[in-house]
Design a protein around this motif. Structure first.
Motif, short mmCIF file in Angstrom:
data_model
loop_
_atom_site.label_atom_id
_atom_site.label_comp_id
_atom_site.label_asym_id
_atom_site.label_seq_id
_atom_site.Cartn_x
_atom_site.Cartn_y
_atom_site.Cartn_z
N ALA B 355 0.85 -1.19 0.00
CA ALA B 355 0.00 0.00 0.00
C ALA B 355 0.89 1.24 0.00
O ALA B 355 2.06 1.18 0.39
N LEU B 356 0.34 2.36 -0.44
CA LEU B 356 1.11 3.61 -0.43
C LEU B 356 1.38 4.06 1.00
O LEU B 356 0.54 3.93 1.88
N THR B 357 2.57 4.63 1.18
CA THR B 357 2.95 5.24 2.45
C THR B 357 3.25 6.72 2.20
O THR B 357 3.96 7.06 1.25
N ARG B 358 2.69 7.58 3.02
CA ARG B 358 2.94 9.02 2.90
C ARG B 358 4.13 9.39 3.77
O ARG B 358 4.20 8.95 4.93
N PHE B 359 5.06 10.14 3.23
CA PHE B 359 6.18 10.62 4.06
C PHE B 359 6.26 12.13 4.02
O PHE B 359 5.80 12.77 3.08
N TYR B 360 6.83 12.67 5.10
CA TYR B 360 7.03 14.12 5.23
C TYR B 360 8.44 14.40 5.73
O TYR B 360 8.95 13.68 6.60
N LEU B 361 9.04 15.43 5.21
CA LEU B 361 10.25 15.99 5.82
C LEU B 361 9.90 17.44 6.17
O LEU B 361 9.67 18.27 5.28
N ASP B 362 9.81 17.71 7.47
CA ASP B 362 9.50 19.06 7.94
C ASP B 362 10.82 19.80 8.07
O ASP B 362 11.65 19.46 8.91
N THR B 363 11.02 20.79 7.23
CA THR B 363 12.35 21.38 7.13
C THR B 363 12.28 22.90 7.03
O THR B 363 11.19 23.48 7.05
N ASP B 364 13.43 23.52 6.98
CA ASP B 364 13.52 24.95 6.72
C ASP B 364 14.24 25.15 5.41
O ASP B 364 15.29 24.57 5.17
N TRP B 365 13.64 25.97 4.55
CA TRP B 365 14.24 26.22 3.24
C TRP B 365 14.98 27.56 3.31
O TRP B 365 14.41 28.56 3.75
N ASP B 366 16.23 27.53 2.83
CA ASP B 366 17.04 28.75 2.88
C ASP B 366 16.84 29.63 1.64
O ASP B 366 17.54 30.63 1.46
N GLY B 367 15.90 29.24 0.78
CA GLY B 367 15.62 30.06 -0.41
C GLY B 367 16.59 29.79 -1.56
O GLY B 367 16.52 30.43 -2.61
N GLN B 368 17.48 28.83 -1.35
CA GLN B 368 18.46 28.49 -2.39
C GLN B 368 18.00 27.27 -3.18
O GLN B 368 17.10 26.55 -2.77
N GLU B 369 18.66 27.05 -4.31
CA GLU B 369 18.39 25.90 -5.17
C GLU B 369 18.48 24.58 -4.39
O GLU B 369 19.35 24.41 -3.55
N MET B 370 17.59 23.67 -4.73
CA MET B 370 17.65 22.32 -4.15
C MET B 370 17.53 21.29 -5.27
O MET B 370 16.82 21.52 -6.26
N LEU B 371 18.21 20.17 -5.10
CA LEU B 371 18.01 19.00 -5.98
C LEU B 371 17.34 17.93 -5.12
O LEU B 371 18.00 17.18 -4.41
N LEU B 372 16.02 17.92 -5.17
CA LEU B 372 15.25 17.06 -4.26
C LEU B 372 15.14 15.63 -4.79
O LEU B 372 14.82 15.41 -5.95
N GLN B 373 15.39 14.69 -3.91
CA GLN B 373 15.24 13.27 -4.23
C GLN B 373 14.64 12.55 -3.02
O GLN B 373 14.83 12.97 -1.89
N SER B 374 13.98 11.44 -3.30
CA SER B 374 13.55 10.55 -2.22
C SER B 374 13.96 9.14 -2.57
O SER B 374 14.09 8.77 -3.74
N ARG B 375 14.17 8.34 -1.53
CA ARG B 375 14.69 6.96 -1.69
C ARG B 375 13.95 6.06 -0.71
O ARG B 375 14.01 6.27 0.51
N ALA B 376 13.24 5.08 -1.26
CA ALA B 376 12.42 4.20 -0.43
C ALA B 376 13.17 2.92 -0.08
O ALA B 376 13.96 2.41 -0.87
N ILE B 377 12.89 2.42 1.11
CA ILE B 377 13.45 1.14 1.57
C ILE B 377 12.29 0.30 2.10
O ILE B 377 11.44 0.80 2.84
N ASP B 378 12.24 -0.98 1.66
CA ASP B 378 11.12 -1.81 2.12
C ASP B 378 11.57 -2.86 3.12
O ASP B 378 12.76 -2.95 3.45
N ASP B 379 10.62 -3.66 3.59
CA ASP B 379 10.95 -4.59 4.68
C ASP B 379 11.71 -5.83 4.22
O ASP B 379 12.02 -6.70 5.03
N THR B 380 12.04 -5.90 2.94
CA THR B 380 12.98 -6.93 2.50
C THR B 380 14.41 -6.40 2.57
O THR B 380 15.37 -7.13 2.29
N GLY B 381 14.57 -5.10 2.88
CA GLY B 381 15.89 -4.48 2.90
C GLY B 381 16.26 -3.84 1.57
O GLY B 381 17.30 -3.18 1.46
N TYR B 382 15.42 -4.01 0.56
CA TYR B 382 15.69 -3.44 -0.77
C TYR B 382 15.70 -1.92 -0.71
O TYR B 382 14.87 -1.31 -0.05
N VAL B 383 16.69 -1.33 -1.38
CA VAL B 383 16.81 0.13 -1.43
C VAL B 383 16.55 0.60 -2.87
O VAL B 383 17.15 0.08 -3.82
N GLN B 384 15.65 1.57 -3.02
CA GLN B 384 15.33 2.10 -4.35
C GLN B 384 16.61 2.58 -5.04
O GLN B 384 17.39 3.34 -4.46
#
Lengths: 422, 422
Positions: B355-384
């Motif tokens: 099933a889908l899982t919702r994630f959040y990163l509550d952060t502060d943005w400094d107004g500068q460029e970002m290269l945003l990525q996310s990486r999922a890990i499941d309960d088999t240990g597999y890393v995206q």
């Protein structure tokens, strides 16, 4: 590979589950069923393309699965209520499109850009939030039920309304996304005024009714959400777009829609909606107030008057919903004989705190009359009472907070009706 | 109690969260905000009554939160796909009205009364079920994601489509109610033909395409559902009304809609949809087949190209979705610098299987460029994996099963675009 039916299958196959056929006499041989033996028009041409439904609605054949009001209940639909078609739903999530509404001065249209939320009163730093501001605070997701205090209210005087939609349909259950009220109160400097014991928040909406309610600080800080999404998408207009308050497990009237102001106070307001309304008049004419929590309750949604049995007997799924404003449902019992004997139903998933739980009793029906009842038990040990037990304590003057056990009489023809047993 | 604003509140209150204002310069004093100081029209009259929305739709202001297709993707919308507006949703449930569609010969209209499901082949008792028959078997409820194997397929060759809706929107997540396929196969006498090892089921739909697929018996018996409800109500026409197959965690093409036949076989059919389509051509020209499982994957839905940052800096909620066809998501990491450094995101609820899982990163943005990525890990240990890691193994000829890490470049003006980093 094109469609083909196996000759062997056709010869051997009767209708599904011979066990049913033996009882019902409705067996049809596959080889004489044109839906099996003839090519059907839907397999011979194209259906609709993906541009047909940018935002989709139910198929036309489900046009009776809608909210319905009861015309005689209030003077006008603007101050009225409609009911979730729970008799036709399964699972636990209520789609927003058919989740019951209750308005006190109608559903207003309020743009996100025009939205403001003020927090004032006994805080160190009174604040006004725009919609965009709210989206910058840490969010939570929770599935909660919202039940009108008047749900089943018509049934105090005896069996009145012929359908689970009308007796128990002032309820919905959605996945809410929002900011904890505690976070916003903290942002406004709550606590600077001293001890929080005995403090209250007064919450009101932007509609003409304002629908103001007082909430004790303990609950405000426990789990109330300032919510802007339900089931993933924006709140619908009729559910308070763009922002409503979620008060888990407590009566729906406190879930203020079009939320515009939260005032921290050292006493409750005793506003209209918590004095002349949403209090429970007892037999001696005095009224209970602050009856916020929705006690454990359940109802069988199928079979029920709007969802009759359509076969003569044999395997039958009895299904319903259970919930408790105090916590999670731990067990639901079902009776077929008006409460003399009980069987424990199967919960589709473990009960979740202040959310609907779906239960099933997979049974065999002998084709005889049944007096169907369900009885919910929550994790505080509370057992849903009978209507008579409620009346003994509360008399007959109440409208709100009727969580008594519901009875459906199922007749041998499969049709069901709302009855009471003593 | 009528609406009133506290003079003290107005004097002391600035815009919400002074911390934001200091950074953004957008603070407006409440006392100069006519939305606070003036009575608004929506508070001075009635809104809509409850008869206005027997079945409700989103408010007009949300008219851009809809499924969209990409006109150049296929020859015709009848054989095309549209995309869930995941950039605008939150939580995990996808409303049916905006849950992506994929058709091979269009969405057909099939009445419940005209519905038949045949089980034939290597079973002792071939059967035909009506819709009413299906409702007499024990039901289950589960929330599962359904992802098209081609989701993110356009991105194999590099960043192509400017929006999470288009790069990752061939996915939805609903609460399904249905009968386990195992129950129906058992009813038809599965196993009478001997050992089940090496056996398959071939499933097909009632539409012209038939969309036949072979499923190994082990999966058929594990968790496949013959489903008739999604999010509590009937399946929508475009999702297979009245009955579709749910194949949890496996590619969406196998979730056959308008399910009409299930044949038990001793070998797979190797039909069109599992040979010339839904196989993955490798660098050497050979193709991987039977690539059913959707591997762990994630995407940031906001900020993203269709959901830019609308302030100049300070508190920012980065949010997204993660999922795995193998099991539950246990962790999601977020990078702001294109994968050089990672922070662990907060999961809104513990990951649930398939099933889908919702994630959040509550952060502060400094107004500068970002290269945003996310990486999922499941309960088999597999890393995206990264897209480059996938390309190393699979080459550049693939369309399906791209679960590589997505990158959004967020510019100082808050706008985001689809980019790749190596």
């Amino acid at each position: 590979m094109s469609y083909r039916t196996s000759r062997r299958a056709l010869l051997k196959g009767g209708m599904a589950a011979g066990a049913f056929a033996a009882t019902t006499g409705t067996a049809r041989a596959a080889e004489s069923d044109p839906l099996i033996t003839e090519p059907q028009f839907w397999a011979q041409g194209f259906g609709d393309g993906v541009d047909a439904t940018p935002y989709g609605l139910p198929i036309e054949f489900e046009s009776d699965v809608i909210r319905r009001n009861v015309e005689w209940l209030t003077a006008d639909t603007i101050s009225s209520i409609n009911f979730t078609p729970i008799h036709a739903l399964d699972g636990t999530i209520t789609p927003q499109g058919c989740a019951f509404e209750r308005h006190h001065s109608g559903a207003i249209e309020l743009r996100k850009d025009d939205y403001r939320l003020m927090i004032n009163g006994l805080v160190d730093k009174p604040l006004v939030f725009t919609y965009d501001d709210l989206e910058r605070f840490p969010r939570e997701n929770h599935v909660y039920f919202c039940e009108c205090a008047a749900n089943s209210g018509m049934e105090w005087a005896g069996a009145q309304l012929n359908g689970a939609q009308f007796t128990h349909g002032m309820i919905h259950n959605m996945e809410y996304t929002g900011v904890p009220l505690k976070t916003l109160l903290t942002e406004a400097g709550l606590g600077a005024a001293g001890d929080l014991a005995g403090k209250w928040v007064y919450v009101e909406g932007a509609d003409a009714s304002s629908n103001g309610r007082s909430i004790p600080m303990e609950k405000a800080l426990e789990d109330c959400l300032v919510a802007f999404k339900a089931n993933g998408e924006a709140l619908r207009k009729e559910h308070g777009y763009p922002v409503r308050l979620v008060v888990p497990g407590w009566e729906g009237n406190m879930w203020v829609k079009w939320l515009r102001r939260i005032e921290v106070m050292d006493a409750p307001v005793e506003a209209r909606e918590e004095t002349s309304k949403y209090t429970d008049t007892l037999a001696d004419g005095t009224s209970r107030k602050w009856t916020w929590v929705m006690d454990a309750k359940s109802v069988i949604t199928s079979p029920s008057p709007q969802s009759p049995i359509t076969h003569g007997g044999g395997p039958l799924v009895i299904s319903g919903l259970a919930w408790s404003g105090h916590g999670a449902i731990t067990r639901v019992d079902v009776s077929k004989d008006g409460g003399k004997t009980w069987q424990t139903a199967r919960l589709a998933r473990p009960g979740e705190k202040r959310a609907l739980t779906r239960f099933y009793l997979d049974t065999d029906w002998d084709g005889q009359e049944m007096l169907l009842q369900s009885r919910a038990i929550d994790d505080t040990g509370y057992v849903q009472p009978t209507k008579d037990q409620l009346r003994e304590v509360r008399g007959l003057n109440s409208i709100y907070h009727n969580n008594g056990i519901q009875t459906w009489l199922v007749n041998p023809d499969g049709k069901a009706e709302n009855v009471e047993v003593s």
